[in-house]
Scaffold this active site. Structure first.
Site, PDB file in Angstrom:
ATOM      1  N   GLU A 149       0.535  -1.222   0.413  1.00  0.00           N
ATOM      2  CA  GLU A 149       0.201  -0.217  -0.101  1.00  0.00           C
ATOM      3  C   GLU A 149       0.580   1.340  -0.176  1.00  0.00           C
ATOM      4  O   GLU A 149       0.571   2.330  -0.201  1.00  0.00           O
ATOM      5  CB  GLU A 149      -1.162   0.403   1.182  1.00  0.00           C
ATOM      6  CG  GLU A 149      -2.033  -1.436   1.005  1.00  0.00           C
ATOM      7  CD  GLU A 149      -3.279  -0.790   0.604  1.00  0.00           C
ATOM      8  OE1 GLU A 149      -2.976   0.294  -0.382  1.00  0.00           O
ATOM      9  OE2 GLU A 149      -3.871  -1.668   0.302  1.00  0.00           O
ATOM     10  N   ARG A 166       1.174   3.833  -3.379  1.00  0.00           N
ATOM     11  CA  ARG A 166      -0.416   5.107  -3.042  1.00  0.00           C
ATOM     12  C   ARG A 166       1.045   5.880  -3.599  1.00  0.00           C
ATOM     13  O   ARG A 166       0.488   7.375  -3.026  1.00  0.00           O
ATOM     14  CB  ARG A 166      -1.056   4.663  -1.338  1.00  0.00           C
ATOM     15  CG  ARG A 166      -2.093   3.898  -1.928  1.00  0.00           C
ATOM     16  CD  ARG A 166      -3.015   3.916  -0.871  1.00  0.00           C
ATOM     17  NE  ARG A 166      -3.747   3.252  -0.716  1.00  0.00           N
ATOM     18  CZ  ARG A 166      -4.921   2.603  -0.221  1.00  0.00           C
ATOM     19  NH1 ARG A 166      -5.881   3.961   0.252  1.00  0.00           N
ATOM     20  NH2 ARG A 166      -5.635   2.342   0.561  1.00  0.00           N
ATOM     21  N   ASP A 205      -4.225 -10.460  -8.672  1.00  0.00           N
ATOM     22  CA  ASP A 205      -4.819  -9.117  -9.581  1.00  0.00           C
ATOM     23  C   ASP A 205      -4.101  -8.241  -9.987  1.00  0.00           C
ATOM     24  O   ASP A 205      -3.730  -8.444 -11.605  1.00  0.00           O
ATOM     25  CB  ASP A 205      -6.327  -7.975  -9.506  1.00  0.00           C
ATOM     26  CG  ASP A 205      -5.994  -7.115  -7.395  1.00  0.00           C
ATOM     27  OD1 ASP A 205      -4.806  -7.507  -6.815  1.00  0.00           O
ATOM     28  OD2 ASP A 205      -7.081  -6.259  -6.619  1.00  0.00           O
ATOM     29  N   GLU A 236     -12.460   0.001  -9.917  1.00  0.00           N
ATOM     30  CA  GLU A 236     -12.194  -0.983 -10.894  1.00  0.00           C
ATOM     31  C   GLU A 236     -13.160  -1.028 -12.352  1.00  0.00           C
ATOM     32  O   GLU A 236     -12.800  -0.896 -13.523  1.00  0.00           O
ATOM     33  CB  GLU A 236     -12.461  -2.195 -10.283  1.00  0.00           C
ATOM     34  CG  GLU A 236     -10.394  -2.521  -9.555  1.00  0.00           C
ATOM     35  CD  GLU A 236     -10.963  -1.892  -7.735  1.00  0.00           C
ATOM     36  OE1 GLU A 236      -9.703  -1.582  -7.422  1.00  0.00           O
ATOM     37  OE2 GLU A 236     -12.154  -1.774  -7.506  1.00  0.00           O
ATOM     38  N   THR A 250      -1.234   0.433 -10.783  1.00  0.00           N
ATOM     39  CA  THR A 250      -2.395   0.360  -9.849  1.00  0.00           C
ATOM     40  C   THR A 250      -3.242   0.919  -8.915  1.00  0.00           C
ATOM     41  O   THR A 250      -4.593   0.292  -9.311  1.00  0.00           O
ATOM     42  CB  THR A 250      -2.348  -1.192  -9.471  1.00  0.00           C
ATOM     43  OG1 THR A 250      -3.262  -1.692  -8.895  1.00  0.00           O
ATOM     44  CG2 THR A 250      -2.033  -0.968  -7.654  1.00  0.00           C
TER      45      THR A 250
END
Length: 540
Positions: A167, A171, A300, A434, A520
């Site tokens: 994360e 980010r 994913d 998404e 992503t």
């Protein structure tokens, strides 16, 4: 005059000039200031410029702004109005975050206070860093400058806290890299490399497969206690490649690239059940955990990053390309199914048995299939575009079947149901991007108006059910008659959901896909052109 007097006169003259310019700036109207900023931006874009800072031993790099950092007003009036509405949503989300939670990771828009999950520990500012590029792309320059100032003065990685490596990478590192490439501000490059160096101890495992969790101060890592047998998670260790290759490029340090290329080396030596990648891998033994395969949560973005590694390398990374298309072939053979009602979905594979369930996270795959379609070996491009469109339709149906017209966290295709959540713990919606992401890519590749129509339906549902007095909130049950708010405005709502909506209603030359690759977390990173590769130094 003596020499000292001449110096004094020159200092006084310079000081008066600065004061005159400051007064002149203060007297300008806001629209004049905005025009000046745009003018300066265009000058820089035309000429390029060289950054000479060597803070933290960073090499001199030539900064050349990639094309399409901001776009033109859409020529169609209706489209322009819809895009302006999405910008208003961003302004509302940002202003409320600034008013009630400035400096905190996220906002609680109902209770109007700050919020932080265990993903970031005591590291602060997730929404600020995650929003930087959205602010810039939407030409919210005053807000961007305020965020940049916070990064300069308050973003601190010297904290004794445990964070999620994944994360923080997607980010914080991704957000800082993107802000640097959009604006050219050296502070973002410096902070991105500083944080990248802080994350390197996560790779100190017997196999080099990184830990999921890392203490930024001690460098001690561990895995999530719930992960199969102390395993690392495919989507987490497999979603570092884009950012770490750019960290090598901007720092001149080969170590970042070496760490992520070693992950591939480990994976290449492992047998894959039916060519599939299980979600769990033990970092000590370099052996798979339980054979659970998903293109949704836990898996994913690993597949996404194989494709995007190839695209970001100016299509030089042939290994990444082969790994991606081989993985997709295995997924298509083993996991893609069609429901009785004709909806295509990607099931979950558990040791050879299928669970006929698809997560909201899996809905990104429609965009991924479309993005990679031109590179498919043989004559299968049309098949991949067809799959992309079918997945987009399935995900749209998961929204259409709810009372609030926003999609559940997961939906099923068994017991006679079609794209409907049947379990209470799958009925929530946390402002995820998404489905919009897939609409954006399919709009770019097909210009079929239904994707903009479907995107606008989401905008209307967000405004009707998620907007509260203090921002935008997720929902506990999308099938309920009236919204029950979870009281969290996720940082990715500003980083991804609103950005992809804005781009869905923008012209194609705004962040063109031949020049930019989105991480992503929807942070755009430029393609690394083959002629611009930098010599890397193996230092840490």
């Amino acid at each position: 005059m003596g020499i000292d007097e001449r110096k004094l006169f020159k200092i006084r003259e310079d000081h008066e000039k600065v004061l005159r310019e400051a007064i002149d700036r203060l007297q300008k109207q806001p629209d004049e200031i905005r025009r000046d900023i745009t003018s300066e931006k265009e000058k820089v874009a035309g000429a390029g410029f060289r950054k000479r800072g060597t803070v933290n031993n960073l090499p001199v790099v030539e900064y050349l702004r990639p094309p399409g950092t901001t776009g033109h007003e859409p020529s169609d009036r209706d489209t322009a109005e819809k895009r302006a509405k999405i910008k208003e949503m961003m302004q509302f989300a940002w202003e409320n975050y600034k008013r009630y939670a400035w400096g905190c990771n996220e906002l609680r828009p109902v209770s109007k206070q700050g919020h932080s999950s265990n993903l970031f520990g005591s590291l602060q500012g997730a929404t600020i860093v995650d929003s930087l590029d959205t602010l810039y792309i939407m030409e919210m320059y005053e807000e961007f400058e305020a965020a940049a100032e916070w990064v300069q003065t308050h973003l601190d990685f010297n904290v004794n806290t445990e964070v999620s490596v994944f994360e923080v990478n997607i980010r914080f590192v991704g957000g800082l890299l993107s802000a640097y490439y959009l604006s050219g501000k050296e502070v973002f490059r410096r902070k991105a490399v500083e944080l990248g160096l802080k994350l390197l101890p996560a790779f100190n495992t017997p196999s080099g497969i990184p830990w999921a969790l890392l203490n930024l101060s001690s460098g001690v890592g561990r895995n999530w206690p719930w992960a199969s047998g102390g395993s690392s998670i495919l989507a987490e260790y497999g979603t570092l490649h884009l950012e770490f290759m750019h960290l090598s490029k901007l720092s001149g340090r080969a170590v970042f690239a070496q760490k992520v290329l070693n992950i591939r080396k480990v994976l290449n030596h492992l047998d894959k059940p039916r060519g599939l990648y299980p979600n769990y891998l033990n970092p000590s033994s370099a052996q798979w955990g339980q054979h659970h395969v998903s293109v949704g949560g836990l898996g994913d973005s690993f597949y996404e990053y194989l494709l995007k590694a190839w695209l970001m390398s100016d299509k030089a990374d042939e290994e990444g390309k082969k790994l991606y298309f081989d993985a997709l072939q295995a997924i298509e053979s083993n996991m893609i199914r069609k429901s009785r009602g004709g909806l295509t979905y990607i099931a979950e594979w558990k040791g050879g048995l299928l669970e006929h369930k698809m997560g909201h996270l899996t809905c990104f795959a429609g965009g991924m299939f479309a993005l990679g379609a031109d590179g498919v070996p043989g004559d299968r491009r049309d098949r991949h575009m067809e799959l992309a469109a079918e997945i987009a339709r399935t995900c749209h149906e998961s929204y259409a079947h709810t009372h609030l017209k926003l999609g559940p966290e997961a939906f099923r295709f068994d017991g006679g149901v079609e794209a409907i959540a049947t379990r209470q713990n799958e009925k929530y919606f946390i402002l995820r991007p998404e489905v919009i992401e897939t609409y954006m890519y399919l709009w770019r590749f097909t210009h079929d108006p239904k994707y903009r129509q479907w995107g606008w339906e989401v905008v209307q549902a967000l405004e009707q059910h998620c907007k509260v007095e203090g921002g935008y909130s997720g929902l506990r049950d999308v099938y309920a008659d009236r919204p029950s708010h979870d009281d969290v405005q996720q940082s990715f709502f500003l980083a991804e959901t609103l950005k992809y909506l804005y781009l869905l209603f923008s012209e194609d030359e705004h962040l063109p896909l031949e020049h930019w690759v989105f991480n992503t977390e929807a942070h755009p990173l430029p393609v690394i052109r083959r002629e611009h590769t930098t010599k890397l130094h193996p230092q840490q």
